[in-house]
Design an enzyme around this catalytic site. Sequence first.
Site, PDB file in Angstrom:
ATOM      1  N   GLY A  55       8.064  -1.955   3.666  1.00 19.04           N
ATOM      2  CA  GLY A  55       7.654  -3.123   2.311  1.00 19.04           C
ATOM      3  C   GLY A  55       9.195  -3.518   1.112  1.00 19.04           C
ATOM      4  O   GLY A  55       8.751  -4.268   0.537  1.00 19.04           O
TER       5      GLY A  55
ATOM      6  N   GLU B 137      11.350   1.000  -4.462  1.00 15.78           N
ATOM      7  CA  GLU B 137       9.881   1.171  -3.341  1.00 15.78           C
ATOM      8  C   GLU B 137       8.789   0.378  -3.607  1.00 15.78           C
ATOM      9  O   GLU B 137       9.207  -0.059  -5.191  1.00 15.78           O
ATOM     10  CB  GLU B 137      10.017   2.767  -2.859  1.00 15.78           C
ATOM     11  CG  GLU B 137       8.376   3.437  -2.493  1.00 15.78           C
ATOM     12  CD  GLU B 137       8.736   3.068  -1.081  1.00 15.78           C
ATOM     13  OE1 GLU B 137       8.706   1.966  -0.651  1.00 15.78           O
ATOM     14  OE2 GLU B 137       8.505   3.970  -0.460  1.00 15.78           O
ATOM     15  N   ASP B 138       8.744  -0.352  -2.751  1.00 13.29           N
ATOM     16  CA  ASP B 138       7.800  -1.446  -3.111  1.00 13.29           C
ATOM     17  C   ASP B 138       6.235  -0.469  -4.508  1.00 13.29           C
ATOM     18  O   ASP B 138       5.591  -1.296  -4.665  1.00 13.29           O
ATOM     19  CB  ASP B 138       6.359  -2.047  -1.929  1.00 13.29           C
ATOM     20  CG  ASP B 138       6.005  -1.395  -0.699  1.00 13.29           C
ATOM     21  OD1 ASP B 138       6.182   0.155  -1.080  1.00 13.29           O
ATOM     22  OD2 ASP B 138       5.640  -1.332   0.165  1.00 13.29           O
TER      23      ASP B 138
ATOM     24  N   ASP C  41       2.225   5.628  -4.180  1.00 13.25           N
ATOM     25  CA  ASP C  41       0.759   6.019  -3.870  1.00 13.25           C
ATOM     26  C   ASP C  41       0.189   7.610  -4.507  1.00 13.25           C
ATOM     27  O   ASP C  41       0.629   7.793  -5.107  1.00 13.25           O
ATOM     28  CB  ASP C  41      -0.084   5.491  -2.432  1.00 13.25           C
ATOM     29  CG  ASP C  41      -1.322   4.920  -2.289  1.00 13.25           C
ATOM     30  OD1 ASP C  41      -1.655   6.396  -2.304  1.00 13.25           O
ATOM     31  OD2 ASP C  41      -2.026   3.831  -1.707  1.00 13.25           O
TER      32      ASP C  41
ATOM     33  N   LYS D 209       0.210   3.331  -7.898  1.00 13.40           N
ATOM     34  CA  LYS D 209      -1.040   3.188  -8.196  1.00 13.40           C
ATOM     35  C   LYS D 209      -1.517   4.930  -7.907  1.00 13.40           C
ATOM     36  O   LYS D 209      -1.880   5.565  -7.584  1.00 13.40           O
ATOM     37  CB  LYS D 209      -1.767   3.374  -6.210  1.00 13.40           C
ATOM     38  CG  LYS D 209      -2.822   3.022  -6.046  1.00 13.40           C
ATOM     39  CD  LYS D 209      -3.114   2.418  -4.813  1.00 13.40           C
ATOM     40  CE  LYS D 209      -2.995   1.285  -4.134  1.00 13.40           C
ATOM     41  NZ  LYS D 209      -3.550   1.635  -2.894  1.00 13.40           N
TER      42      LYS D 209
ATOM     43  N   VAL E  78      -3.879  -3.176  -1.056  1.00 10.01           N
ATOM     44  CA  VAL E  78      -3.663  -4.396  -1.335  1.00 10.01           C
ATOM     45  C   VAL E  78      -1.639  -5.221  -0.140  1.00 10.01           C
ATOM     46  O   VAL E  78      -1.442  -4.238   0.540  1.00 10.01           O
ATOM     47  CB  VAL E  78      -1.463  -3.973  -3.007  1.00 10.01           C
ATOM     48  CG1 VAL E  78      -2.936  -3.643  -3.691  1.00 10.01           C
ATOM     49  CG2 VAL E  78      -1.150  -3.443  -2.471  1.00 10.01           C
TER      50      VAL E  78
ATOM     51  N   ASP F 200       1.350  -5.029   3.532  1.00  7.64           N
ATOM     52  CA  ASP F 200       1.146  -5.244   4.414  1.00  7.64           C
ATOM     53  C   ASP F 200       0.088  -4.956   5.266  1.00  7.64           C
ATOM     54  O   ASP F 200      -0.523  -3.897   4.338  1.00  7.64           O
ATOM     55  CB  ASP F 200       2.244  -4.892   6.243  1.00  7.64           C
ATOM     56  CG  ASP F 200       2.146  -4.090   6.447  1.00  7.64           C
ATOM     57  OD1 ASP F 200       2.032  -2.348   5.400  1.00  7.64           O
ATOM     58  OD2 ASP F 200       2.055  -2.883   7.931  1.00  7.64           O
TER      59      ASP F 200
ATOM     60  N   ARG G 246       3.510  -9.657   4.833  1.00  6.71           N
ATOM     61  CA  ARG G 246       4.292  -9.415   3.163  1.00  6.71           C
ATOM     62  C   ARG G 246       5.010 -10.712   3.121  1.00  6.71           C
ATOM     63  O   ARG G 246       5.520 -10.599   1.501  1.00  6.71           O
ATOM     64  CB  ARG G 246       5.135  -9.158   4.616  1.00  6.71           C
ATOM     65  CG  ARG G 246       5.033  -7.329   5.265  1.00  6.71           C
ATOM     66  CD  ARG G 246       6.035  -6.402   5.837  1.00  6.71           C
ATOM     67  NE  ARG G 246       5.899  -5.962   6.540  1.00  6.71           N
ATOM     68  CZ  ARG G 246       5.562  -4.590   5.597  1.00  6.71           C
ATOM     69  NH1 ARG G 246       5.498  -3.848   4.430  1.00  6.71           N
ATOM     70  NH2 ARG G 246       4.928  -3.277   7.221  1.00  6.71           N
TER      71      ARG G 246
END
Length: 176
Positions: free
Chosen positions: A44, A99-100, A103, A131, A153, A159, A165
């Site tokens: 990601g 990192e994307d 969570d 998040k 998202v 993705d 992506r």
Amino acid sequence: MATARPGRVLIAEHELRARIGELGQQIARDYDRDNPVVVGVLQGAFLFMSDLIRAAPIDLTTDFIGVSSYGVGTKSSGHVRLVSDLSMAIEGRHVLLVEDIVDTGLTLAYLKRNLEARHPKSLRVCVLADKIERREIEVGVDYVGFTIPNVYVVGYGFDLGGLYRNLPYVAALEPG
Ligand code: PRP
């Protein structure tokens, strides 16, 4: 047949560009001549990382680590798996993990433990999206691009089953 697809735009392309520009400048100031290793978390984070390092006008090197926690679904399995390892040793190096999203925090906690065990000189974390409502364990993040609501998202690295992506913005997934 109705299928889930990208819906409302949450972070537009110009907002990504502006915020990543700020993060790059901040990282450049903080690391200056430290020559950090910027480690992207596959898959990601590869888009975010490529824009972030171009916004940071300092000497740095790059590497990647691959983990999987979500599989092909939209819910975390809670089980983090190392899919591919770094190509070089990070002992004694300043490491910036990119990192994307954070969570539940399980993936990042695993990665931080894994990298700390290799004795870097320092380890900091930069995430594009936080998040925060979903956090299950406390995990420190040094640079945050955006705090986002608890919606699934897609786009800009995020993705659904490997798709979307490549969208240049971040959108909420619209259920089918
Ligand atoms: C996603 C994302 C983070 C992780 C965050 O990975 O890239 O690594 O989940 O979730 P957590 O905080 O609940 O652990 P995913 O397994 O979807 O892999 P990908 O990066 O290849 O999309």
